[in-house]
Design a protein around this motif. Sequence first.
Motif, PDB file in Angstrom:
ATOM      1  N   ASP A 154       1.391  -3.847  -4.244  1.00  0.00           N
ATOM      2  CA  ASP A 154       2.756  -3.606  -4.700  1.00  0.00           C
ATOM      3  C   ASP A 154       2.886  -2.221  -5.327  1.00  0.00           C
ATOM      4  N   THR A 155       1.862  -1.834  -6.095  1.00  0.00           N
ATOM      5  CA  THR A 155       1.855  -0.527  -6.747  1.00  0.00           C
ATOM      6  C   THR A 155       0.495   0.117  -6.568  1.00  0.00           C
ATOM      7  N   ARG A 191       5.070  -0.508  -2.653  1.00  0.00           N
ATOM      8  CA  ARG A 191       6.471  -0.282  -3.003  1.00  0.00           C
ATOM      9  C   ARG A 191       6.614   0.945  -3.893  1.00  0.00           C
ATOM     10  N   SER A 192       5.617   1.150  -4.788  1.00  0.00           N
ATOM     11  CA  SER A 192       5.616   2.310  -5.675  1.00  0.00           C
ATOM     12  C   SER A 192       4.252   2.986  -5.624  1.00  0.00           C
ATOM     13  N   GLY A 245       8.785   3.871   2.996  1.00  0.00           N
ATOM     14  CA  GLY A 245       9.177   2.673   2.256  1.00  0.00           C
ATOM     15  C   GLY A 245       8.714   2.667   0.813  1.00  0.00           C
ATOM     16  N   SER A 246       8.021   3.736   0.395  1.00  0.00           N
ATOM     17  CA  SER A 246       7.453   3.782  -0.955  1.00  0.00           C
ATOM     18  C   SER A 246       8.249   4.718  -1.858  1.00  0.00           C
ATOM     19  N   LYS A 247       8.416   4.313  -3.096  1.00  0.00           N
ATOM     20  CA  LYS A 247       8.980   5.192  -4.111  1.00  0.00           C
ATOM     21  C   LYS A 247       7.819   5.948  -4.753  1.00  0.00           C
ATOM     22  N   LYS A 271       1.044   0.454   2.000  1.00  0.00           N
ATOM     23  CA  LYS A 271       2.463   0.073   2.092  1.00  0.00           C
ATOM     24  C   LYS A 271       3.014  -0.319   0.713  1.00  0.00           C
ATOM     25  N   HIS A 300      -2.107  -4.396   1.708  1.00  0.00           N
ATOM     26  CA  HIS A 300      -0.927  -4.181   0.875  1.00  0.00           C
ATOM     27  C   HIS A 300      -1.214  -4.275  -0.615  1.00  0.00           C
ATOM     28  N   ARG A 348       1.765 -10.291  -8.166  1.00  0.00           N
ATOM     29  CA  ARG A 348       1.807  -8.846  -7.957  1.00  0.00           C
ATOM     30  C   ARG A 348       0.402  -8.259  -7.949  1.00  0.00           C
TER      31      ARG A 348
END
Length: 452
Positions: A197-198, A413-414, A438-440, A411, A195, A170
Amino acid sequence: MKLTDLNRDGGIGANSLFIQLGELNLLIDCGLHPKKVGRAATPDLRALRGVTLDLIIITHCHLDHIGSLPVVMREHPNTPVLMSSSSRLLLERMLHNSANVMMRQREAENIPDYPLFTHEEIDRCAKRFTPLPFGQAKHFRGAKDEIEIIFHGAGHVAGAVGVELRHKRRAIFFTGDVLFENQRTIPAAKFPAGHFDTLVMETTRGTTERPLGKERVHEVARLVASINDTIQRGGSFLMPVFALGRMQEIMSILHDARKFGRLVDCPIYASGLGVDLSDYFDDIAKKTKHVIFNRNMMKDLRVKPLPRKLNAGEDPKQNAVYVVSSGMMVANTPSYTLASGLVGHARNTVGFVGYCDPDTPGGELLASKPGDDFLFEAAHVKAKVKARVDRFELSGHADREELLEFAVQTKARSIVLTHGDPPARAWFAEQLAQQATGSKVLDPVPLQTYQV
């Protein structure tokens, strides 16, 4: 990953994030709120009680990010502190100055909590400060887990970093405070593309749209022109500045302007910590090559120290440029006292060159209109606003469009929103909902723990 914002009030202030990553417990920054005093100005550190804190990471040396560092180090006496090589050269000086200020405030304002830490405590803490050069990967191992840490230059101020953490497979990125434009003293942020992840990102300028024509190069030219006009009209020009970063940037701008014959001949006054830090910038320039500054600039400009005795409500009538702190014109600082005497005269100008909280005296003066009565409460002075009050877009924080573009291309995820007032965060949340589908997006409530 679990994330808790320890800043009691959210927004911009006592910046501090508690990060739980696998079996590791990390703290990103531990600042002091500029508008509060005593323990109320520190982050709420109760979430760290009984916790083995493995590592503290410092993004940069402004007090809203480091001002409570000795407090948390006292409570966690074995935790190492990691920062950039440039920040390592600045950190102790900034903390010692803060201790001095708190001692003065204790006497003048009867604040029993102050000082939050002593000079001796800072000296003991310094043994745990560890520098890490930009771009160099460091593997950090706790009792049961391991992460990789990489610092990336963030612009903003000398030593500022974006923090890349890699845990197993990650990737997590913290922007810290960031500027994507070159300054005279430091280069623009160099963040990795691609990219994550967070993403945990600052949002300071979320409500500020830079109009066409207000690009940095044009604003520098407009600032110099405004100084020239003010001096030629027989007035004085006050620039409230932050001691770390903004003063050195302004001195570099003035030096270049005078070198090329674009700045009128006039006295230039400066005061306090910012003058001292200019020598530190010179050292950083020689040792790390990440800063462009030479202490001889101050000599070339024949910068004079501010007179020891400044009378509130009195215009010194020096027909001069004043480059003094605080940047937000906080009460009982040189910029506040000078402004109380300058704003009542049409020949003068007060020019703000950095972020100004709307609730500070500087923010309130910016919101005033010509002819308004303005109360300098701490100085017991009321003045009618006759001076020109202007803002020059030279902020050390990224324009919202640039920061949004960086966030979208990750990009992630969060995406976690930090370091911004509620309207600024709301703008980013709305734009990210449209452009990063696509992101929270998470706007954390202070002291609430989130699984990210």
